[in-house]
Write an enzyme that holds these catalytic residues in place. Structure first.
Site: not given
Length: 217
Positions: A94, A103
């Protein structure tokens, strides 16, 4: 079905994992934008959201959804986010949108991590998509040298500053067969904030948008 339609299908499918009356963890990216659009249809049934980026916060607030600071809460029932790559054991890369640190923090707090993707994001071996590493600006070249020793080719994502004020190195040329091990190795380099491998905290559920509908893994 187009790629964006597959993303939309996955985003809307994540609604069934939202627990009414709770605060929802919301990630970042084009697939998550579809989830935010879906979440807006039940905004009166949730308490609010915690967001992993400025962009997602603005989108949530635009729909009238209350956005909380993560420090104001002590638990999240669910976190919904996308991925740039995901393998068969739900390890992910990611950070294509440069929000990897926030995140990873929100994912760590959540009881359940729901990953929403289209079917182009599934891979057998991670590493075709460059692995983002968030670094303190003054340490950028030092971290890059250390990454080269590990066999990677780090490229500074020039012009990009994270929401935390840091730089991104995109690491190319690595076939990642030990995601958990590499995640630890990279984070141990002084000057690294974190890297985009989500292996120690991978997804609990993966919703994959395909031309034939959404597959749950």
């Amino acid at each position: 079905m187009t790629q964006d339609e597959m993303k939309k299908a996955a985003g809307w499918a994540a609604l069934k994992y939202v627990v009414p009356g709770t605060i929802v963890g919301v990630g970042t990216g084009s697939t998550v934008n579809h989830f935010i659009d879906a979440l807006a249809t039940m905004k009166d049934e949730i308490k609010g959201a915690v967001s992993s980026s400025v962009a997602s916060t603005e989108r949530l607030k635009g729909f009238g959804i209350t956005v909380y600071d993560l420090n104001e809460i002590d638990a999240l029932s669910v976190y919904v986010d996308g991925a740039d790559e995901i393998n068969g054991t739900r390890d992910m890369i990611k950070g294509g949108g440069a929000a990897l640190t926030r995140e990873k923090i929100v994912a760590a707090v959540a009881d359940k991590f729901i990953c929403i993707i289209d079917n182009t994001k599934t891979v057998d071996v991670l590493g075709t998509f460059p692995l983002p590493v968030e670094v303190i600006p003054m340490a950028r070249e030092y971290v890059a040298r250390e990454i080269r020793k590990l066999g990677g080719n780090p490229v500074w994502r020039e012009g990009v500053v994270t929401d935390n004020g840091n730089h991104i190195l995109d690491v190319k040329g690595m076939a990642i067969t030990d995601a958990k091990g590499l995640e630890v190795q990279l984070n141990a380099i002084v000057g690294t904030v974190t890297n985009g491998l989500f292996a120690h905290r991978g997804a609990d559920v993966v919703l994959i948008g395909t031309p034939d509908g959404v597959i749950t893994q």
